[in-house]
Design a protein around this motif. Sequence first.
Motif, PDB file in Angstrom:
ATOM      1  N   ASN A  47      39.743  52.376  25.946  1.00 42.64           N
ATOM      2  CA  ASN A  47      39.365  52.965  27.234  1.00 42.64           C
ATOM      3  C   ASN A  47      38.291  52.138  27.934  1.00 42.64           C
ATOM      4  OD1 ASN A  47      41.206  55.066  26.999  1.00 42.64           O
ATOM      5  ND2 ASN A  47      39.720  56.488  26.143  1.00 42.64           N
ATOM      6  N   VAL A  48      37.308  51.662  27.166  1.00 39.67           N
ATOM      7  CA  VAL A  48      36.254  50.818  27.746  1.00 39.67           C
ATOM      8  C   VAL A  48      36.862  49.527  28.289  1.00 39.67           C
ATOM      9  CG1 VAL A  48      34.218  49.426  27.210  1.00 39.67           C
ATOM     10  CG2 VAL A  48      34.374  51.771  26.366  1.00 39.67           C
ATOM     11  N   ILE A  49      37.741  48.914  27.516  1.00 37.89           N
ATOM     12  CA  ILE A  49      38.378  47.665  27.953  1.00 37.89           C
ATOM     13  C   ILE A  49      39.210  47.893  29.200  1.00 37.89           C
ATOM     14  CG2 ILE A  49      40.092  45.918  27.327  1.00 37.89           C
ATOM     15  CD1 ILE A  49      39.057  46.263  24.385  1.00 37.89           C
ATOM     16  N   GLU A  50      40.011  48.955  29.220  1.00 31.19           N
ATOM     17  CA  GLU A  50      40.844  49.261  30.389  1.00 31.19           C
ATOM     18  C   GLU A  50      39.992  49.515  31.623  1.00 31.19           C
ATOM     19  OE1 GLU A  50      43.710  52.326  29.605  1.00 31.19           O
ATOM     20  OE2 GLU A  50      44.633  51.186  27.989  1.00 31.19           O
ATOM     21  N   ASN A  51      38.914  50.253  31.457  1.00 35.79           N
ATOM     22  CA  ASN A  51      38.025  50.517  32.589  1.00 35.79           C
ATOM     23  C   ASN A  51      37.392  49.236  33.104  1.00 35.79           C
ATOM     24  OD1 ASN A  51      38.500  53.279  32.694  1.00 35.79           O
ATOM     25  ND2 ASN A  51      36.859  53.747  31.268  1.00 35.79           N
ATOM     26  N   SER A  52      37.037  48.336  32.194  1.00 38.83           N
ATOM     27  CA  SER A  52      36.464  47.055  32.590  1.00 38.83           C
ATOM     28  C   SER A  52      37.471  46.226  33.381  1.00 38.83           C
ATOM     29  CB  SER A  52      36.005  46.287  31.345  1.00 38.83           C
ATOM     30  OG  SER A  52      35.488  45.038  31.712  1.00 38.83           O
ATOM     31  N   ILE A  53      38.712  46.213  32.926  1.00 39.43           N
ATOM     32  CA  ILE A  53      39.764  45.480  33.631  1.00 39.43           C
ATOM     33  C   ILE A  53      39.966  46.072  35.024  1.00 39.43           C
ATOM     34  CG2 ILE A  53      42.245  44.965  33.663  1.00 39.43           C
ATOM     35  CD1 ILE A  53      42.055  44.824  30.545  1.00 39.43           C
ATOM     36  N   GLU A  54      40.040  47.392  35.111  1.00 42.00           N
ATOM     37  CA  GLU A  54      40.221  48.063  36.410  1.00 42.00           C
ATOM     38  C   GLU A  54      39.063  47.766  37.362  1.00 42.00           C
ATOM     39  OE1 GLU A  54      42.346  50.036  38.243  1.00 42.00           O
ATOM     40  OE2 GLU A  54      43.827  49.508  36.733  1.00 42.00           O
ATOM     41  N   THR A  55      37.843  47.857  36.855  1.00 37.66           N
ATOM     42  CA  THR A  55      36.669  47.595  37.683  1.00 37.66           C
ATOM     43  C   THR A  55      36.659  46.154  38.170  1.00 37.66           C
ATOM     44  OG1 THR A  55      35.391  49.286  36.516  1.00 37.66           O
ATOM     45  CG2 THR A  55      34.136  47.624  37.725  1.00 37.66           C
ATOM     46  N   SER A  56      36.980  45.240  37.276  1.00 45.90           N
ATOM     47  CA  SER A  56      37.020  43.820  37.654  1.00 45.90           C
ATOM     48  C   SER A  56      38.080  43.576  38.715  1.00 45.90           C
ATOM     49  CB  SER A  56      37.312  42.956  36.424  1.00 45.90           C
ATOM     50  OG  SER A  56      36.288  43.090  35.479  1.00 45.90           O
ATOM     51  N   PHE A  57      39.223  44.191  38.562  1.00 46.09           N
ATOM     52  CA  PHE A  57      40.284  44.068  39.557  1.00 46.09           C
ATOM     53  C   PHE A  57      39.832  44.631  40.900  1.00 46.09           C
ATOM     54  CE2 PHE A  57      44.031  46.237  41.538  1.00 46.09           C
ATOM     55  CZ  PHE A  57      44.591  45.105  42.092  1.00 46.09           C
ATOM     56  N   SER A  58      39.243  45.810  40.874  1.00 45.49           N
ATOM     57  CA  SER A  58      38.791  46.444  42.117  1.00 45.49           C
ATOM     58  C   SER A  58      37.756  45.595  42.845  1.00 45.49           C
ATOM     59  CB  SER A  58      38.192  47.821  41.824  1.00 45.49           C
ATOM     60  OG  SER A  58      39.182  48.690  41.335  1.00 45.49           O
ATOM     61  N   ARG A  59      36.866  44.994  42.072  1.00 44.02           N
ATOM     62  CA  ARG A  59      35.813  44.172  42.676  1.00 44.02           C
ATOM     63  C   ARG A  59      36.323  42.835  43.199  1.00 44.02           C
ATOM     64  NH1 ARG A  59      30.675  45.108  38.625  1.00 44.02           N
ATOM     65  NH2 ARG A  59      30.383  47.308  39.127  1.00 44.02           N
ATOM     66  N   SER A  60      37.448  42.371  42.669  1.00 40.18           N
ATOM     67  CA  SER A  60      37.942  41.051  43.061  1.00 40.18           C
ATOM     68  C   SER A  60      39.160  41.086  43.968  1.00 40.18           C
ATOM     69  CB  SER A  60      38.259  40.227  41.813  1.00 40.18           C
ATOM     70  OG  SER A  60      39.287  40.850  41.067  1.00 40.18           O
ATOM     71  N   MET A  61      39.715  42.264  44.238  1.00 42.77           N
ATOM     72  CA  MET A  61      40.949  42.311  45.020  1.00 42.77           C
ATOM     73  C   MET A  61      40.763  41.810  46.449  1.00 42.77           C
ATOM     74  SD  MET A  61      41.738  46.311  45.482  1.00 42.77           S
ATOM     75  CE  MET A  61      40.630  47.406  46.300  1.00 42.77           C
ATOM     76  N   ASN A  62      39.564  41.907  46.995  1.00 46.66           N
ATOM     77  CA  ASN A  62      39.334  41.380  48.342  1.00 46.66           C
ATOM     78  C   ASN A  62      39.560  39.880  48.388  1.00 46.66           C
ATOM     79  OD1 ASN A  62      38.768  43.857  49.501  1.00 46.66           O
ATOM     80  ND2 ASN A  62      36.590  43.708  49.061  1.00 46.66           N
ATOM     81  N   GLU A  63      39.253  39.193  47.312  1.00 48.16           N
ATOM     82  CA  GLU A  63      39.486  37.752  47.223  1.00 48.16           C
ATOM     83  C   GLU A  63      40.984  37.451  47.300  1.00 48.16           C
ATOM     84  OE1 GLU A  63      38.830  33.696  46.965  1.00 48.16           O
ATOM     85  OE2 GLU A  63      37.397  35.295  47.366  1.00 48.16           O
ATOM     86  N   VAL A  64      41.777  38.246  46.600  1.00 47.19           N
ATOM     87  CA  VAL A  64      43.228  38.059  46.612  1.00 47.19           C
ATOM     88  C   VAL A  64      43.780  38.307  48.016  1.00 47.19           C
ATOM     89  CG1 VAL A  64      45.422  38.898  45.674  1.00 47.19           C
ATOM     90  CG2 VAL A  64      43.435  38.670  44.174  1.00 47.19           C
ATOM     91  N   VAL A  65      43.323  39.364  48.650  1.00 46.50           N
ATOM     92  CA  VAL A  65      43.774  39.681  50.011  1.00 46.50           C
ATOM     93  C   VAL A  65      43.371  38.569  50.973  1.00 46.50           C
ATOM     94  CG1 VAL A  65      43.497  41.283  51.940  1.00 46.50           C
ATOM     95  CG2 VAL A  65      43.827  42.166  49.641  1.00 46.50           C
ATOM     96  N   SER A  66      42.173  38.055  50.817  1.00 48.35           N
ATOM     97  CA  SER A  66      41.689  36.981  51.675  1.00 48.35           C
ATOM     98  C   SER A  66      42.574  35.741  51.558  1.00 48.35           C
ATOM     99  CB  SER A  66      40.246  36.637  51.320  1.00 48.35           C
ATOM    100  OG  SER A  66      39.786  35.540  52.069  1.00 48.35           O
ATOM    101  N   VAL A  67      42.928  35.386  50.352  1.00 49.20           N
ATOM    102  CA  VAL A  67      43.802  34.222  50.155  1.00 49.20           C
ATOM    103  C   VAL A  67      45.176  34.484  50.756  1.00 49.20           C
ATOM    104  CG1 VAL A  67      45.020  32.875  48.380  1.00 49.20           C
ATOM    105  CG2 VAL A  67      42.590  33.386  48.105  1.00 49.20           C
ATOM    106  N   ALA A  68      45.689  35.686  50.600  1.00 45.69           N
ATOM    107  CA  ALA A  68      47.004  36.028  51.167  1.00 45.69           C
ATOM    108  C   ALA A  68      46.971  35.906  52.690  1.00 45.69           C
ATOM    109  CB  ALA A  68      47.408  37.444  50.755  1.00 45.69           C
ATOM    110  N   LYS A  69      45.906  36.362  53.305  1.00 41.08           N
ATOM    111  CA  LYS A  69      45.795  36.270  54.763  1.00 41.08           C
ATOM    112  C   LYS A  69      45.719  34.823  55.215  1.00 41.08           C
ATOM    113  CE  LYS A  69      43.676  40.755  55.594  1.00 41.08           C
ATOM    114  NZ  LYS A  69      42.482  41.473  56.002  1.00 41.08           N
ATOM    115  N   ASN A  70      45.012  33.991  54.455  1.00 39.36           N
ATOM    116  CA  ASN A  70      44.893  32.571  54.811  1.00 39.36           C
ATOM    117  C   ASN A  70      46.213  31.836  54.632  1.00 39.36           C
ATOM    118  OD1 ASN A  70      42.182  32.706  55.562  1.00 39.36           O
ATOM    119  ND2 ASN A  70      41.466  32.299  53.495  1.00 39.36           N
TER     120      ASN A  70
END
Length: 73
Positions: A47-70
Amino acid sequence: MSAESKIMSSVSTVIRFIKERVRVDMQTATQNGTLNISKDDLEKTCNVIENSIETSFSRSMNEVVSVAKNLKG
């Protein structure tokens, strides 16, 4: 569906796969003796590992969206 939405959907699928794979690998390691951990502690750890993965994804998804827009530009 926009390119950003398609990319985020695909990345979400990858993240879901990673979380599932970690859980399976942790369970396998416990069953074959690589890890010596109780089922309760294994569940808490997963559960701790899954939550860490989810949090990391949530914090970094703007980077993915930014690259997609570019890429469209």
